[in-house]
Design a protein around this motif. Sequence first.
Motif, PDB file in Angstrom:
ATOM      1  N   ALA A  40       0.850  -1.184   0.000  1.00  0.00           N
ATOM      2  CA  ALA A  40       0.000   0.000   0.000  1.00  0.00           C
ATOM      3  C   ALA A  40       0.886   1.234   0.000  1.00  0.00           C
ATOM      4  O   ALA A  40       2.002   1.215   0.507  1.00  0.00           O
ATOM      5  CB  ALA A  40      -0.911   0.008   1.215  1.00  0.00           C
ATOM      6  N   GLY A  41       0.373   2.287  -0.585  1.00  0.00           N
ATOM      7  CA  GLY A  41       1.100   3.542  -0.608  1.00  0.00           C
ATOM      8  C   GLY A  41       0.133   4.685  -0.814  1.00  0.00           C
ATOM      9  O   GLY A  41      -1.002   4.481  -1.236  1.00  0.00           O
ATOM     10  N   GLY A  42       0.586   5.877  -0.494  1.00  0.00           N
ATOM     11  CA  GLY A  42      -0.289   7.022  -0.663  1.00  0.00           C
ATOM     12  C   GLY A  42       0.491   8.312  -0.659  1.00  0.00           C
ATOM     13  O   GLY A  42       1.680   8.342  -0.350  1.00  0.00           O
ATOM     14  N   VAL A  43      -0.210   9.369  -1.001  1.00  0.00           N
ATOM     15  CA  VAL A  43       0.382  10.704  -1.023  1.00  0.00           C
ATOM     16  C   VAL A  43      -0.582  11.643  -0.318  1.00  0.00           C
ATOM     17  O   VAL A  43      -1.771  11.667  -0.622  1.00  0.00           O
ATOM     18  CB  VAL A  43       0.632  11.185  -2.464  1.00  0.00           C
ATOM     19  N   LEU A  44      -0.055  12.392   0.621  1.00  0.00           N
ATOM     20  CA  LEU A  44      -0.838  13.401   1.331  1.00  0.00           C
ATOM     21  C   LEU A  44      -0.326  14.752   0.877  1.00  0.00           C
ATOM     22  O   LEU A  44       0.851  15.074   1.060  1.00  0.00           O
ATOM     23  CB  LEU A  44      -0.665  13.231   2.845  1.00  0.00           C
ATOM     24  N   ILE A  52       4.863  11.523   0.872  1.00  0.00           N
ATOM     25  CA  ILE A  52       4.704  10.237   0.208  1.00  0.00           C
ATOM     26  C   ILE A  52       5.023   9.132   1.201  1.00  0.00           C
ATOM     27  O   ILE A  52       6.035   9.178   1.898  1.00  0.00           O
ATOM     28  CB  ILE A  52       5.635  10.146  -1.018  1.00  0.00           C
ATOM     29  N   GLY A  54       4.566   4.627   1.935  1.00  0.00           N
ATOM     30  CA  GLY A  54       4.258   3.327   1.348  1.00  0.00           C
ATOM     31  C   GLY A  54       4.834   2.218   2.193  1.00  0.00           C
ATOM     32  O   GLY A  54       5.767   2.419   2.972  1.00  0.00           O
ATOM     33  N   ALA A  63       2.772   5.431  -5.870  1.00  0.00           N
ATOM     34  CA  ALA A  63       1.923   6.488  -5.319  1.00  0.00           C
ATOM     35  C   ALA A  63       2.405   7.855  -5.771  1.00  0.00           C
ATOM     36  O   ALA A  63       1.593   8.732  -6.102  1.00  0.00           O
ATOM     37  CB  ALA A  63       1.907   6.401  -3.795  1.00  0.00           C
ATOM     38  N   SER A  64       3.725   8.062  -5.806  1.00  0.00           N
ATOM     39  CA  SER A  64       4.237   9.362  -6.239  1.00  0.00           C
ATOM     40  C   SER A  64       3.979   9.594  -7.732  1.00  0.00           C
ATOM     41  O   SER A  64       3.683  10.713  -8.145  1.00  0.00           O
ATOM     42  CB  SER A  64       5.719   9.498  -5.919  1.00  0.00           C
ATOM     43  N   ALA A  67       0.378  10.576  -8.003  1.00  0.00           N
ATOM     44  CA  ALA A  67       0.192  11.951  -7.540  1.00  0.00           C
ATOM     45  C   ALA A  67       0.661  12.943  -8.595  1.00  0.00           C
ATOM     46  O   ALA A  67       0.005  13.965  -8.827  1.00  0.00           O
ATOM     47  CB  ALA A  67       0.944  12.171  -6.237  1.00  0.00           C
TER      48      ALA A  67
END
Length: 90
Positions: A40-44, A52, A54, A63-64, A67
């Motif tokens: 899992a990964g994400g960007v806020l 970033i 993960g 994820a990056s 984004a």
Amino acid sequence: MEPLIWLFYALLVAGMLLILVGFLVMAFSGLRRGNGEAEAGGVLMIGPLPIIFGSSPEAAKKASLLALLLMLLFFFLVLALRLVGVSTGI
């Protein structure tokens, strides 16, 4: 109704459907037999600064990239709206 309002509602419904499909895929993927590994990964985004995260370097890279693509899409959408004369407030 103006075409841009139809575009807004179409994108809103498309986003909701994508969230629903993603939820269903994640929910039913647990029923499949497998080795049970997941990433899992994400960007806020806080203003112009991305945070970033993960569970692995590969997930953070994905994820990056996502984004970056979304920021470019937003930029071109705002640019297109300005070209047709719609005030975006940005």
